[in-house]
Motif scaffolding. Sequence first.
Motif, mmCIF file in Angstrom:
data_model
loop_
_atom_site.group_PDB
_atom_site.id
_atom_site.type_symbol
_atom_site.label_atom_id
_atom_site.label_comp_id
_atom_site.label_asym_id
_atom_site.label_seq_id
_atom_site.Cartn_x
_atom_site.Cartn_y
_atom_site.Cartn_z
ATOM 1 N N ASN A 2 36.309 24.427 -6.963
ATOM 2 C CA ASN A 2 36.751 23.617 -5.833
ATOM 3 C C ASN A 2 36.717 24.453 -4.546
ATOM 4 N N TYR A 3 35.814 24.092 -3.645
ATOM 5 C CA TYR A 3 35.645 24.877 -2.415
ATOM 6 C C TYR A 3 36.482 24.356 -1.258
ATOM 7 N N PHE A 4 36.866 23.063 -1.321
ATOM 8 C CA PHE A 4 37.351 22.339 -0.151
ATOM 9 C C PHE A 4 38.868 22.459 -0.020
ATOM 10 N N SER A 5 39.324 23.021 1.093
ATOM 11 C CA SER A 5 40.768 23.230 1.318
ATOM 12 C C SER A 5 41.408 23.944 0.132
ATOM 13 N N SER A 6 40.728 24.949 -0.379
ATOM 14 C CA SER A 6 41.230 25.670 -1.550
ATOM 15 C C SER A 6 41.341 27.161 -1.242
ATOM 16 N N ASP A 7 41.565 27.974 -2.270
ATOM 17 C CA ASP A 7 41.669 29.426 -2.078
ATOM 18 C C ASP A 7 40.315 30.126 -2.209
ATOM 19 N N PHE A 8 39.270 29.354 -2.446
ATOM 20 C CA PHE A 8 37.925 29.917 -2.524
ATOM 21 C C PHE A 8 37.579 30.656 -1.226
ATOM 22 N N LYS A 9 36.891 31.803 -1.369
ATOM 23 C CA LYS A 9 36.535 32.592 -0.180
ATOM 24 C C LYS A 9 35.048 32.937 -0.150
ATOM 25 N N LEU A 10 34.430 32.593 0.964
ATOM 26 C CA LEU A 10 33.027 32.913 1.198
ATOM 27 C C LEU A 10 32.946 34.094 2.162
ATOM 28 N N GLY A 11 32.200 35.130 1.758
ATOM 29 C CA GLY A 11 32.041 36.287 2.634
ATOM 30 C C GLY A 11 30.672 36.275 3.300
ATOM 31 N N ILE A 12 30.637 36.607 4.572
ATOM 32 C CA ILE A 12 29.365 36.654 5.308
ATOM 33 C C ILE A 12 29.186 38.045 5.899
ATOM 34 N N LEU A 13 28.087 38.691 5.545
ATOM 35 C CA LEU A 13 27.754 39.997 6.119
ATOM 36 C C LEU A 13 26.985 39.757 7.406
ATOM 37 N N GLY A 14 27.540 40.207 8.501
ATOM 38 C CA GLY A 14 26.925 39.981 9.800
ATOM 39 C C GLY A 14 27.677 38.904 10.556
ATOM 40 N N LEU A 23 29.132 29.333 10.252
ATOM 41 C CA LEU A 23 30.576 29.120 10.153
ATOM 42 C C LEU A 23 30.968 27.735 10.648
ATOM 43 N N ASN A 24 30.264 27.281 11.665
ATOM 44 C CA ASN A 24 30.530 25.962 12.200
ATOM 45 C C ASN A 24 30.527 24.903 11.107
ATOM 46 N N ASP A 25 29.564 25.005 10.208
ATOM 47 C CA ASP A 25 29.472 24.012 9.143
ATOM 48 C C ASP A 25 30.445 24.279 7.998
ATOM 49 N N THR A 26 30.969 25.502 7.899
ATOM 50 C CA THR A 26 32.026 25.721 6.906
ATOM 51 C C THR A 26 33.316 25.031 7.347
ATOM 52 N N ARG A 27 33.468 24.838 8.655
ATOM 53 C CA ARG A 27 34.693 24.234 9.166
ATOM 54 C C ARG A 27 34.830 22.794 8.701
ATOM 55 N N LYS A 28 33.717 22.057 8.702
ATOM 56 C CA LYS A 28 33.846 20.647 8.325
ATOM 57 C C LYS A 28 34.074 20.487 6.828
ATOM 58 N N PHE A 29 33.807 21.545 6.055
ATOM 59 C CA PHE A 29 34.127 21.513 4.626
ATOM 60 C C PHE A 29 35.464 22.211 4.351
ATOM 61 N N ASP A 30 36.059 22.766 5.397
ATOM 62 C CA ASP A 30 37.302 23.552 5.256
ATOM 63 C C ASP A 30 37.192 24.597 4.150
ATOM 64 N N ILE A 31 36.163 25.416 4.252
ATOM 65 C CA ILE A 31 35.948 26.526 3.324
ATOM 66 C C ILE A 31 36.468 27.799 3.989
ATOM 67 N N GLY B 345 41.219 19.957 6.852
ATOM 68 C CA GLY B 345 41.876 21.251 6.653
ATOM 69 C C GLY B 345 43.376 21.157 6.483
ATOM 70 N N LYS B 346 43.843 20.027 5.983
ATOM 71 C CA LYS B 346 45.261 19.899 5.651
ATOM 72 C C LYS B 346 45.377 20.181 4.160
ATOM 73 N N ARG B 347 46.177 21.160 3.827
ATOM 74 C CA ARG B 347 46.251 21.583 2.428
ATOM 75 C C ARG B 347 46.995 20.579 1.541
ATOM 76 N N GLU B 348 48.006 19.933 2.129
ATOM 77 C CA GLU B 348 48.852 19.028 1.353
ATOM 78 C C GLU B 348 48.456 17.581 1.596
ATOM 79 N N THR B 349 48.235 16.855 0.526
ATOM 80 C CA THR B 349 48.006 15.423 0.688
ATOM 81 C C THR B 349 49.326 14.691 0.458
ATOM 82 N N ARG B 350 49.428 13.509 1.091
ATOM 83 C CA ARG B 350 50.510 12.579 0.760
ATOM 84 C C ARG B 350 49.989 11.171 1.017
ATOM 85 N N PRO B 351 50.657 10.168 0.457
ATOM 86 C CA PRO B 351 50.105 8.811 0.557
ATOM 87 C C PRO B 351 49.753 8.420 2.000
ATOM 88 N N PHE B 352 48.529 7.963 2.186
ATOM 89 C CA PHE B 352 48.007 7.446 3.457
ATOM 90 C C PHE B 352 47.802 8.502 4.540
#
Lengths: 383, 383
Positions: A2-14, A23-31, B345-352
């Motif tokens: 599970n990558y989305f709003s989770s504890d998963f971490k992506l590292g980028i060299l550079g 990074l811009n596109d990682t934001r919309k996936f909340d990675i 990017g909200k970690r906690e879900t709740r109804p609606f």
Amino acid sequence: MNYFSSDFKLGILGGGQLGKMLLNDTRKFDIQTLVLDPSEEAPSRMSCNAFYRGNLNDFDTVYQFGKMCHVITIEIENVNLEALEKLEEEGHLVYPSPKTLRLIKNKGRQKDFYVENNIPTSKHQRFVDIKDLQNALDKDELDFPFVWKSAEGGYDGNGVKIVRSALDLYNLPEVECLAEALVPFKNELAVIVARNAKGDIKTYPVVEMEFHPEANQVEYVICPARIDKKVAEKARAVALNVSKAFNHVGLLAVEMFQTEDDEIVVNEVAPRPHNSGHYSIEASYTSQFENHIRAILNLPLGNTDSKVAGIMVNLVGEEGYTGQVVYENIEKIMAFDGVTPHIYGKRETRPFRKMGHVTIVNEDMAEARKIAEEVKNSIRVIS
Amino acid sequence: MNYFSSDFKLGILGGGQLGKMLLNDTRKFDIQTLVLDPSEEAPSRMSCNAFYRGNLNDFDTVYQFGKMCHVITIEIENVNLEALEKLEEEGHLVYPSPKTLRLIKNKGRQKDFYVENNIPTSKHQRFVDIKDLQNALDKDELDFPFVWKSAEGGYDGNGVKIVRSALDLYNLPEVECLAEALVPFKNELAVIVARNAKGDIKTYPVVEMEFHPEANQVEYVICPARIDKKVAEKARAVALNVSKAFNHVGLLAVEMFQTEDDEIVVNEVAPRPHNSGHYSIEASYTSQFENHIRAILNLPLGNTDSKVAGIMVNLVGEEGYTGQVVYENIEKIMAFDGVTPHIYGKRETRPFRKMGHVTIVNEDMAEARKIAEEVKNSIRVIS
């Protein structure tokens, strides 16, 4: 995973502009993202969860950084490969693979790889140094003209020279090198391939580099390339084969030539998002950056088709200006239809420094091309 | 003024998802941004240059924050207006203007404004409280059925009730309110208008809210609305007039009804980027967020046309789930053509709770609508 709003971490060299756009596109996936870069003012700094300043070529720095990440990727090839190899051995996912990075790093070995894998490329000969090359000339094992290339370290035109006579050999650096046949070509093309670990694979449309008629400088990257459909299909097929041959995961930008007789020969590759794919942010269904993320996280790849025609103009620092950057006429070009400036966030300009790019999109390619020329003629990167 | 890679500072009141998406577009212009939000975990936190935690309704907090900024904007209306008024008096640029925010804040005053400016809207009567409304009913100055609205504070369906008989009045809160004529309508539409300080003005295409056939809930925001061309033109003309009447700078989202006899009546407005414009990130030449930035910085407005059809589905927390969020089947929907998830990017879900949205783009609207339904039926926001 599970990558989305989770504890998963992506590292980028550079942490340059490629990293910033990635990074811009990682934001919309909340990675969650970690970035390592030597510069305190790296353009990527702002959009990652954690920024680490450090030497990308130092084993310990790269290794310790990588240990904190589940998946590691790069936005620049020149990084410590031993550290990446160790991380991979220890179970971290590293994309592109250190094996591929090592293979690509030496242009001689890269060319050998194409030959071994039946990938069309210009003829080449490898030399341990310039004396070795000189010997081959003396023994008639090599003929003028040819393209001299430094085996390692060159980019953006550095480390490449057309050699037409012995005079041109004068002052070439004492490094491992290769000589490539000088292939007369009609067009310089590129195809970006996205491939995930499952083996799903997609190519972006062929793009064309349009050169300034006098200065030997790319002025526009144009998508789709204004070439014959059959040539385009051939180019995409060749690019697919290159990605498969590397067993590549992530983006692979394949640069090639369309020869005078419409053959496709591979020039070189970049195993990451690429300048020739910047148009995709505005023109494609899925940007190259989003597809790099999808690929390295083994997610389904997004549609690589274009919604509209796209043209990209690089913004490079004008000669004669160094210091706090000013983008002259940026408001003027923003009034043109379908024009989006991308300012990378470097405060100081200097001659030829890549400071940003501008994308022009339009339903009609001819119209886009006209506007691109107005953009090119209007904007100036000065201080 | 030079905004790009300069010392210019844009302040944003509110750090939710609208702010996050707005900040995304400030990155490509390299504009310095400051954000004020009460939550330590605000979705905007990561993409701004400086984050300040504080109460948006506290005069001193807002005033001191605003003092650091050249231009101040909002992503939420419920902020301290006295502070904004003082900042404006002192020469800071505040968009939307505090005057407009004050006018909009009270729905009764907002409706009066439409009447004064010849903007079509349903008939309304204002009441100081529920007893005042009851008196009007007793004196036959008001008839059933009508729509009761709280004058202030309601949003997303809160503070609105259809009143068909005296029974429906039971338990309504003791607040200033209004009664609006119940207008039978075919469609709920919205038009986003962008206007800069120079007075350049552009409307986005009309979008349509498609409701669930049983539950009274918006399921899809569809662009362009599948309505008669003449009705669409009328809707855009009305929206233009609303923006001009307010002398508005920035985005104004105008929500309206298409009545049974194809009249357009304005329901209410939001003076900022809006949920009904999220589709624009993928479908439009210029996203609503980029055009908000262009508008408040008095830059030329970008093209508001669409490249392709766009449909937006909100991702809201499912009933019965509270805690660390899981986006079930997100990988499945990412395999569909033209689908982009936006996770706030909200970690906690709740109804609606609004956790994200998904955009579906396609050349063909019918195909986009089919895929949108598959998305809606696949993804679940649970814990």
